[in-house]
Design a protein around this motif. Structure first.
Motif, PDB file in Angstrom:
ATOM      1  N   PHE A 206      31.765  45.552 -71.225  1.00  0.00           N
ATOM      2  CA  PHE A 206      31.052  44.256 -70.650  1.00  0.00           C
ATOM      3  C   PHE A 206      31.196  43.776 -69.357  1.00  0.00           C
ATOM      4  CE2 PHE A 206      31.171  44.345 -75.022  1.00  0.00           C
ATOM      5  CZ  PHE A 206      30.695  43.122 -75.889  1.00  0.00           C
ATOM      6  N   TRP A 207      32.085  44.191 -68.625  1.00  0.00           N
ATOM      7  CA  TRP A 207      31.879  43.650 -66.971  1.00  0.00           C
ATOM      8  C   TRP A 207      30.777  43.808 -66.943  1.00  0.00           C
ATOM      9  CZ3 TRP A 207      31.505  46.051 -62.345  1.00  0.00           C
ATOM     10  CH2 TRP A 207      31.124  45.382 -61.448  1.00  0.00           C
ATOM     11  N   ALA A 208      29.975  45.032 -66.941  1.00  0.00           N
ATOM     12  CA  ALA A 208      28.407  45.872 -66.660  1.00  0.00           C
ATOM     13  C   ALA A 208      27.213  45.009 -67.178  1.00  0.00           C
ATOM     14  CB  ALA A 208      28.390  46.908 -66.651  1.00  0.00           C
ATOM     15  N   LEU A 209      27.608  44.606 -68.324  1.00  0.00           N
ATOM     16  CA  LEU A 209      26.816  44.045 -69.276  1.00  0.00           C
ATOM     17  C   LEU A 209      26.459  42.782 -68.319  1.00  0.00           C
ATOM     18  CD1 LEU A 209      28.048  44.711 -72.901  1.00  0.00           C
ATOM     19  CD2 LEU A 209      25.587  45.128 -71.635  1.00  0.00           C
ATOM     20  N   GLY A 210      28.103  42.012 -67.846  1.00  0.00           N
ATOM     21  CA  GLY A 210      27.096  40.434 -67.469  1.00  0.00           C
ATOM     22  C   GLY A 210      26.887  40.515 -65.816  1.00  0.00           C
ATOM     23  N   ARG A 211      26.262  41.501 -65.777  1.00  0.00           N
ATOM     24  CA  ARG A 211      25.830  41.906 -64.527  1.00  0.00           C
ATOM     25  C   ARG A 211      24.000  41.362 -65.301  1.00  0.00           C
ATOM     26  NH1 ARG A 211      30.591  41.339 -63.305  1.00  0.00           N
ATOM     27  NH2 ARG A 211      30.842  41.740 -61.417  1.00  0.00           N
TER      28      ARG A 211
ATOM     29  N   ALA B  99      26.826  33.169 -64.804  1.00  0.00           N
ATOM     30  CA  ALA B  99      25.957  33.735 -65.491  1.00  0.00           C
ATOM     31  C   ALA B  99      26.452  35.547 -66.051  1.00  0.00           C
ATOM     32  CB  ALA B  99      24.702  34.476 -64.560  1.00  0.00           C
ATOM     33  N   ARG B 100      27.250  35.889 -65.284  1.00  0.00           N
ATOM     34  CA  ARG B 100      27.913  36.877 -65.864  1.00  0.00           C
ATOM     35  C   ARG B 100      28.908  36.544 -67.062  1.00  0.00           C
ATOM     36  NH1 ARG B 100      28.657  37.931 -60.129  1.00  0.00           N
ATOM     37  NH2 ARG B 100      30.693  37.791 -60.173  1.00  0.00           N
ATOM     38  N   LEU B 101      29.659  35.477 -67.073  1.00  0.00           N
ATOM     39  CA  LEU B 101      30.323  35.148 -68.212  1.00  0.00           C
ATOM     40  C   LEU B 101      29.308  35.102 -69.334  1.00  0.00           C
ATOM     41  CD1 LEU B 101      33.081  34.591 -69.545  1.00  0.00           C
ATOM     42  CD2 LEU B 101      32.299  32.089 -68.444  1.00  0.00           C
ATOM     43  N   CYS B 102      28.483  34.450 -68.824  1.00  0.00           N
ATOM     44  CA  CYS B 102      27.770  33.571 -70.496  1.00  0.00           C
ATOM     45  C   CYS B 102      26.996  35.440 -71.468  1.00  0.00           C
ATOM     46  CB  CYS B 102      25.681  33.076 -69.675  1.00  0.00           C
ATOM     47  SG  CYS B 102      25.135  32.433 -71.073  1.00  0.00           S
ATOM     48  N   GLY B 103      26.480  36.221 -70.117  1.00  0.00           N
ATOM     49  CA  GLY B 103      25.976  37.556 -70.525  1.00  0.00           C
ATOM     50  C   GLY B 103      26.885  37.939 -71.379  1.00  0.00           C
ATOM     51  N   MET B 104      28.347  38.647 -70.556  1.00  0.00           N
ATOM     52  CA  MET B 104      28.714  38.847 -72.152  1.00  0.00           C
ATOM     53  C   MET B 104      29.460  37.660 -72.920  1.00  0.00           C
ATOM     54  SD  MET B 104      31.641  39.800 -68.907  1.00  0.00           S
ATOM     55  CE  MET B 104      32.685  38.448 -68.544  1.00  0.00           C
TER      56      MET B 104
ATOM     57  N   ALA C 242      23.250  31.559 -78.220  1.00  0.00           N
ATOM     58  CA  ALA C 242      24.176  31.185 -77.234  1.00  0.00           C
ATOM     59  C   ALA C 242      23.995  31.096 -76.049  1.00  0.00           C
ATOM     60  CB  ALA C 242      24.401  33.275 -77.572  1.00  0.00           C
ATOM     61  N   ARG C 243      23.002  31.723 -75.372  1.00  0.00           N
ATOM     62  CA  ARG C 243      22.798  31.447 -73.870  1.00  0.00           C
ATOM     63  C   ARG C 243      22.173  30.226 -73.819  1.00  0.00           C
ATOM     64  NH1 ARG C 243      20.836  36.642 -74.142  1.00  0.00           N
ATOM     65  NH2 ARG C 243      21.643  37.733 -72.473  1.00  0.00           N
ATOM     66  N   TRP C 244      21.546  29.264 -74.607  1.00  0.00           N
ATOM     67  CA  TRP C 244      21.198  28.294 -74.350  1.00  0.00           C
ATOM     68  C   TRP C 244      22.442  27.414 -74.894  1.00  0.00           C
ATOM     69  CZ3 TRP C 244      21.513  25.175 -79.863  1.00  0.00           C
ATOM     70  CH2 TRP C 244      20.784  23.808 -79.673  1.00  0.00           C
ATOM     71  N   ARG C 245      23.293  27.473 -75.914  1.00  0.00           N
ATOM     72  CA  ARG C 245      24.197  26.592 -76.509  1.00  0.00           C
ATOM     73  C   ARG C 245      25.359  27.173 -75.482  1.00  0.00           C
ATOM     74  NH1 ARG C 245      27.944  23.711 -77.822  1.00  0.00           N
ATOM     75  NH2 ARG C 245      29.278  23.168 -79.433  1.00  0.00           N
TER      76      ARG C 245
END
Length: 635
Positions: free
Chosen positions: A84-89, A107-112, A131-134
């Motif tokens: 998930f650390w990589a996913l956030g990238r 951005a990474r936190l939102c992505g994860m 989820a991103r909009w929220r």
């Protein structure tokens, strides 16, 4: 994007506004059809899985699950965190592509959180967009959808690439090696397409595709993500050894792809059925126990961790950064190189904020600093340049810099290459006497015998100049751009222009960038039937004007060096007739790969620049180019 649904939408193009608004969200009927179809497919896959699991004894699955040691569960948690650390990238790359201004950590936190939520509930594009909009307070639904779709499609491309590579290296089934070869053969040309066609026109809209740096970042983070996610399953299968890891990775990536294409939450059904088919040597009870633990650790826990962010009140949501205020010099900078004004024609700007201000232009793949710093310091802030490039998914490049700047770049660990040579003169010392200027004297005599009259323009005869420019391009090919000027009235209005007349006919003209301490040759245009020596007479007249104005330096601009320079032997011979001093110029980039890709991108934009904006009516002439250039200073 989430690992729960294949993407089917591409980010809406950024371009001129349509007369009628274009809907960026799925229509209700289409959305309902997709949801119903996904539900039906999920139920069918679950039914197939239940039929397959009926052959297993539930007690064996429970016994295998309860027999997992604590250290394996802890290792699975650690591998999940890495994945998930990589996913956030992925989201970091997407936010840089769309220039949202969201800080990298946010951005990474939102992505994860968005991926954890979307892979649990399924329909990754829709749930990920929600989820991103929220989570991001000032993010519009349309931009959230574009971000999610960008992440989804680029991840699917990366997944297809690594699945093909793994099938080639460690195929779970014998026939999959040929599939891997075919997949790579289809995917590798995408890199060339992204380089040659970085923008796609869709009607009135222009779609900006990911840069090569963005694609490379996605491929790298996807490799780490997939390896860590496969490791979660690997540590939960006690019977597997280190030598079995490549085979398991291949099976896992293919099962993940099947789950994504199914559209089911977490790929339920398709993921398990694919693993059972590709890993027949592993006892079914052990495999299902590992998959169940995988779903708890890798799917359920991240979704549970995302809930607090999704339910956070508005004042605790992530917020985009405001643009920094534009920094303006109240007094025009004393530019050491007049030629830096060429950025005004390429939507360039002055990058400020470090210990030196740098004139830069952006292409589809690169952020290019032209020449030396314009003010503030003698050495460029390469860290600022590289950081700005990374924030925009671009390669950093310094082009046509002096030896002093090249030494600074080399000390910073950048790669440096000699690219061109600049011809310079001291106007006050210039004379046509001497053996080195025999050719110049001969050309000037030819121009004089032809009845040529050269003078500095007080007003620009734009119609005649445009005709000469058109005929010159018909004879020599399309005018190059980006690092060299093109014919445009508002551009020429801020330069010193010299005209060559023979009677009432304009035979040619030249223009010069101007700063306090230097003039630099820019446009050179002659009529195809102009008499010999026309261009020599134009430059000689400009030299006399700079000497009278006590300008300390005149540059005849640069000529490419090395193998490429042989194509410009005629131009070098012309400049050699003035017996100038030749000074080497360099390009620099953080690595050889960056310098090769950025140089190729620069060459493409120089030889095929975008169309110029419509020219102004009749602009005033001899405006202050120094003040015009100073207005570009910003962040």
């Amino acid at each position: 994007m989430g690992k729960g649904c294949a993407a089917s939408l591409w980010p809406t193009a950024i371009g001129p506004r349509m007369p009628r608004p274009l809907s960026l969200l799925p229509r209700p009927a289409g959305l309902m059809l997709r949801l119903v179809g996904s539900l039906v497919l999920t139920l069918w896959l679950v039914w197939l899985l239940a039929d397959r699991l009926a052959l297993l004894a539930p007690g064996e699955v429970i016994a295998a699950l309860s027999g997992l040691p604590v250290w394996r569960l802890a290792a699975a948690l650690l591998a999940t965190a890495v994945s998930f650390w990589a996913l956030g990238r992925y989201d970091g790359v997407a936010h840089r592509h769309f220039r949202t201004g969201l800080a990298a950590r946010q951005a990474r936190l939102c992505g994860m959180a968005a991926i954890g939520f979307s892979q649990f509930v399924g329909c990754g594009v829709l749930s990920g967009s929600f989820a991103r909009w929220r989570m991001i307070g000032d993010l519009t639904p349309a931009l959230a959808l574009r971000l999610t779709t960008f992440v989804a499609i680029t991840f699917l491309l990366a997944l297809a690439f690594w699945a093909s590579a793994l099938c080639l290296i460690a195929p779970p089934l014998p026939g999959l090696r040929q599939t891997g070869v075919a997949g790579l053969a289809l995917l590798l040309p995408i890199t060339l397409v992204l380089f040659l066609l970085p923008r796609l026109r869709l009607g009135r809209f222009t779609l900006r595709l990911p840069s090569l740096r963005a694609l490379g970042a996605i491929l790298g983070w996807a490799a780490l993500d997939l390896a860590a996610a496969a490791a979660v399953l690997w540590v939960l299968l006690p019977a597997l050894s280190w030598t079995d890891l490549p085979l398991l990775m291949s099976a896992y990536v293919l099962a993940l792809a099947a789950g994504l294409l199914s559209g089911a939450p977490g790929g339920l059904g398709a993921f398990e059925l694919t693993l059972l088919a590709l890993l027949p040597a592993i006892p079914g009870a052990e495999l299902m126990a590992a998959v169940l633990a995988y779903r708890l650790i890798y799917v359920a826990l991240p979704a549970l961790a995302a809930v607090p962010l999704l339910l956070s009140p508005p004042d605790l949501r992530l917020g985009r950064q405001h643009r920094l205020p534009r920094r303006i010099h109240h007094h025009p900078p004393a530019r050491p190189r007049a030629e830096t004004a060429v950025v005004t024609q390429s939507r360039g700007y002055v990058l400020s904020g470090g210990f030196a201000d740098m004139a830069v232009v952006e292409t589809d793949q690169s952020l290019i600093m032209l020449f030396d710093p314009v003010c503030g310091g003698r050495h460029p802030d390469l860290y600022l340049l590289a950081r700005r490039a990374a924030q925009r998914n671009l390669f950093a490049l310094v082009y046509k810099c002096s030896a002093r700047v090249a030494v600074s770049a080399r000390r910073a660990g950048w790669r440096v290459r000699h690219v061109s040579d600049e011809a310079t003169l001291v106007p006050a010392d210039f004379t046509i006497a001497g053996s080195h200027r025999r050719q110049l004297r001969r050309k000037l005599r030819q121009a004089e015998r032809a009845g040529l009259t050269v003078r500095r323009a007080s007003t620009l005869p734009l119609t005649q100049m445009a005709a000469v420019d058109r005929l010159w391009q018909e004879a020599n090919g399309r005018a190059w751009g980006l690092t060299m000027g093109r014919f445009a009235p508002d551009y020429l209005a801020r330069q010193a222009v010299f005209l060559a007349w023979r009677g009432a006919r304009l035979e040619g003209f030249v223009s010069f960038h101007r700063s306090r301490d230097e003039w630099c040759l820019d446009l050179m245009r002659t009529h195809p039937d102009a008499p010999e020596g026309t261009m020599h007479a134009l430059v000689a007249t400009a030299l006399a004007a700079t000497a009278a104005a006590r300008v300390p330096r005149l540059s005849l601009a640069a000529v490419p060096a090395g193998r490429l320079g042989h194509r410009f032997d005629g131009l070098r011979q012309f400049k050699d007739s003035f017996a100038p001093r030749w000074q080497p110029l360099y390009m620099a980039a953080p690595g050889w790969t960056a310098i090769a890709l950025a140089a190729a991108d620069l060459a493409r934009h120089v030889q095929a620049p975008p169309p110029l904006a419509a020219p102004d009516a009749q602009p005033a002439h001899d405006l202050d180019e120094e003040i015009e250039f100073a207005s570009l200073t910003g962040t």
